[in-house]
Motif scaffolding. Structure first.
Motif, PDB file in Angstrom:
ATOM      1  N   VAL A  69       0.847  -1.193   0.000  1.00  0.00           N
ATOM      2  CA  VAL A  69       0.000   0.000   0.000  1.00  0.00           C
ATOM      3  C   VAL A  69       0.879   1.238   0.000  1.00  0.00           C
ATOM      4  O   VAL A  69       1.789   1.363   0.824  1.00  0.00           O
ATOM      5  CB  VAL A  69      -0.918   0.012   1.247  1.00  0.00           C
ATOM      6  N   PHE A  70       0.606   2.153  -0.925  1.00  0.00           N
ATOM      7  CA  PHE A  70       1.343   3.410  -0.960  1.00  0.00           C
ATOM      8  C   PHE A  70       0.512   4.487  -0.284  1.00  0.00           C
ATOM      9  O   PHE A  70      -0.650   4.696  -0.615  1.00  0.00           O
ATOM     10  CB  PHE A  70       1.658   3.838  -2.396  1.00  0.00           C
ATOM     11  N   HIS A  71       1.125   5.159   0.688  1.00  0.00           N
ATOM     12  CA  HIS A  71       0.474   6.259   1.383  1.00  0.00           C
ATOM     13  C   HIS A  71       1.291   7.508   1.076  1.00  0.00           C
ATOM     14  O   HIS A  71       2.450   7.615   1.477  1.00  0.00           O
ATOM     15  CB  HIS A  71       0.426   5.983   2.886  1.00  0.00           C
ATOM     16  N   LYS A  78      -4.122  12.538  -0.200  1.00  0.00           N
ATOM     17  CA  LYS A  78      -4.649  11.419  -0.983  1.00  0.00           C
ATOM     18  C   LYS A  78      -4.817  10.209  -0.066  1.00  0.00           C
ATOM     19  O   LYS A  78      -4.014   9.999   0.842  1.00  0.00           O
ATOM     20  CB  LYS A  78      -3.697  11.053  -2.123  1.00  0.00           C
ATOM     21  N   PRO A  79      -5.830   9.391  -0.323  1.00  0.00           N
ATOM     22  CA  PRO A  79      -6.002   8.176   0.487  1.00  0.00           C
ATOM     23  C   PRO A  79      -4.959   7.127   0.108  1.00  0.00           C
ATOM     24  O   PRO A  79      -4.367   7.205  -0.979  1.00  0.00           O
ATOM     25  CB  PRO A  79      -7.411   7.709   0.119  1.00  0.00           C
ATOM     26  N   PRO A  80      -4.734   6.140   0.975  1.00  0.00           N
ATOM     27  CA  PRO A  80      -3.812   5.051   0.645  1.00  0.00           C
ATOM     28  C   PRO A  80      -4.288   4.318  -0.617  1.00  0.00           C
ATOM     29  O   PRO A  80      -5.485   4.191  -0.854  1.00  0.00           O
ATOM     30  CB  PRO A  80      -3.883   4.135   1.861  1.00  0.00           C
ATOM     31  N   ALA A  81      -3.333   3.837  -1.407  1.00  0.00           N
ATOM     32  CA  ALA A  81      -3.663   3.122  -2.648  1.00  0.00           C
ATOM     33  C   ALA A  81      -2.988   1.756  -2.657  1.00  0.00           C
ATOM     34  O   ALA A  81      -1.810   1.627  -2.298  1.00  0.00           O
ATOM     35  CB  ALA A  81      -3.205   3.932  -3.849  1.00  0.00           C
ATOM     36  N   LEU A  82      -3.735   0.745  -3.067  1.00  0.00           N
ATOM     37  CA  LEU A  82      -3.195  -0.607  -3.195  1.00  0.00           C
ATOM     38  C   LEU A  82      -2.297  -0.643  -4.430  1.00  0.00           C
ATOM     39  O   LEU A  82      -2.773  -0.496  -5.549  1.00  0.00           O
ATOM     40  CB  LEU A  82      -4.343  -1.613  -3.319  1.00  0.00           C
ATOM     41  N   SER A  83      -0.995  -0.820  -4.228  1.00  0.00           N
ATOM     42  CA  SER A  83      -0.031  -0.844  -5.340  1.00  0.00           C
ATOM     43  C   SER A  83       0.097  -2.235  -5.939  1.00  0.00           C
ATOM     44  O   SER A  83       0.250  -2.395  -7.140  1.00  0.00           O
ATOM     45  CB  SER A  83       1.356  -0.417  -4.869  1.00  0.00           C
ATOM     46  N   ALA A  84       0.103  -3.240  -5.062  1.00  0.00           N
ATOM     47  CA  ALA A  84       0.264  -4.635  -5.480  1.00  0.00           C
ATOM     48  C   ALA A  84      -0.198  -5.522  -4.338  1.00  0.00           C
ATOM     49  O   ALA A  84      -0.382  -5.054  -3.209  1.00  0.00           O
ATOM     50  CB  ALA A  84       1.725  -4.921  -5.818  1.00  0.00           C
ATOM     51  N   TYR A  85      -0.392  -6.792  -4.640  1.00  0.00           N
ATOM     52  CA  TYR A  85      -0.749  -7.740  -3.585  1.00  0.00           C
ATOM     53  C   TYR A  85      -0.353  -9.145  -4.002  1.00  0.00           C
ATOM     54  O   TYR A  85      -0.117  -9.416  -5.179  1.00  0.00           O
ATOM     55  CB  TYR A  85      -2.245  -7.676  -3.251  1.00  0.00           C
ATOM     56  N   GLN A  86      -0.250 -10.013  -3.013  1.00  0.00           N
ATOM     57  CA  GLN A  86       0.027 -11.427  -3.235  1.00  0.00           C
ATOM     58  C   GLN A  86      -1.018 -12.203  -2.460  1.00  0.00           C
ATOM     59  O   GLN A  86      -1.196 -11.987  -1.257  1.00  0.00           O
ATOM     60  CB  GLN A  86       1.429 -11.791  -2.745  1.00  0.00           C
ATOM     61  N   SER A  87      -1.716 -13.097  -3.144  1.00  0.00           N
ATOM     62  CA  SER A  87      -2.747 -13.897  -2.479  1.00  0.00           C
ATOM     63  C   SER A  87      -2.250 -15.325  -2.259  1.00  0.00           C
ATOM     64  O   SER A  87      -1.119 -15.658  -2.623  1.00  0.00           O
ATOM     65  CB  SER A  87      -4.039 -13.875  -3.301  1.00  0.00           C
ATOM     66  N   ASN A  88      -3.094 -16.146  -1.650  1.00  0.00           N
ATOM     67  CA  ASN A  88      -2.768 -17.547  -1.353  1.00  0.00           C
ATOM     68  C   ASN A  88      -1.519 -17.687  -0.502  1.00  0.00           C
ATOM     69  O   ASN A  88      -0.660 -18.520  -0.764  1.00  0.00           O
ATOM     70  CB  ASN A  88      -2.625 -18.369  -2.650  1.00  0.00           C
ATOM     71  N   LYS A  89      -1.412 -16.857   0.512  1.00  0.00           N
ATOM     72  CA  LYS A  89      -0.294 -16.913   1.441  1.00  0.00           C
ATOM     73  C   LYS A  89      -0.730 -17.648   2.710  1.00  0.00           C
ATOM     74  O   LYS A  89      -1.916 -17.731   3.016  1.00  0.00           O
ATOM     75  CB  LYS A  89       0.178 -15.503   1.805  1.00  0.00           C
ATOM     76  N   SER A  90       0.245 -18.156   3.461  1.00  0.00           N
ATOM     77  CA  SER A  90      -0.051 -18.806   4.735  1.00  0.00           C
ATOM     78  C   SER A  90       0.507 -17.945   5.864  1.00  0.00           C
ATOM     79  O   SER A  90       1.256 -16.991   5.619  1.00  0.00           O
ATOM     80  CB  SER A  90       0.597 -20.191   4.788  1.00  0.00           C
ATOM     81  N   GLN A  91       0.169 -18.307   7.088  1.00  0.00           N
ATOM     82  CA  GLN A  91       0.654 -17.559   8.240  1.00  0.00           C
ATOM     83  C   GLN A  91       2.181 -17.617   8.319  1.00  0.00           C
ATOM     84  O   GLN A  91       2.823 -16.689   8.775  1.00  0.00           O
ATOM     85  CB  GLN A  91       0.033 -18.104   9.529  1.00  0.00           C
ATOM     86  N   GLN A  92       2.771 -18.711   7.831  1.00  0.00           N
ATOM     87  CA  GLN A  92       4.222 -18.886   7.912  1.00  0.00           C
ATOM     88  C   GLN A  92       4.975 -18.104   6.835  1.00  0.00           C
ATOM     89  O   GLN A  92       6.179 -17.889   6.957  1.00  0.00           O
ATOM     90  CB  GLN A  92       4.591 -20.369   7.787  1.00  0.00           C
TER      91      GLN A  92
END
Length: 98
Positions: A69-71, A78-92
């Motif tokens: 997230v870029f702030h 300006k509000p924070p913007a989602l720059s990138a993300y990674q899904s299917n992650k585990s707690q580890q």
């Protein structure tokens, strides 16, 4: 903290949760799904011309997503913007730069 280098991983704070909440709808739109659980667990920050936040979020059912997230600087208002993300992650999975 050195400018440009990500911080060490820290436990999420109320501020971190607030930032994650502000980009939740952006992630839901990209993933085409709704998250009933959206709890920030940990984060790293990186000072740039503003701040990048790397946030590990628990989305339920032992599934996690990593958000970048870029702030922008406060004077840009300006509000924070989602720059990138990674899904299917585990707690580890370690929260890293991406």
């Amino acid at each position: 903290m050195m400018c440009g280098a990500p911080s060490a991983t820290k436990v999420a704070t109320a501020e971190t949760q607030n930032i994650a909440d502000q980009v939740k709808s952006q992630l839901e739109e990209k993933e085409n799904r709704k998250f009933s659980v959206f709890k920030a667990v940990s984060f790293k920050s990186q000072v740039v011309a503003g701040t990048n936040y790397f946030i590990k979020v628990d989305v339920g059912n032992e599934e996690f997503v990593h958000l970048k997230v870029f702030h922008s600087l406060p004077h840009e208002n300006k509000p924070p913007a989602l720059s990138a993300y990674q899904s299917n992650k585990s707690q580890q999975d370690e929260l890293g730069y991406f």
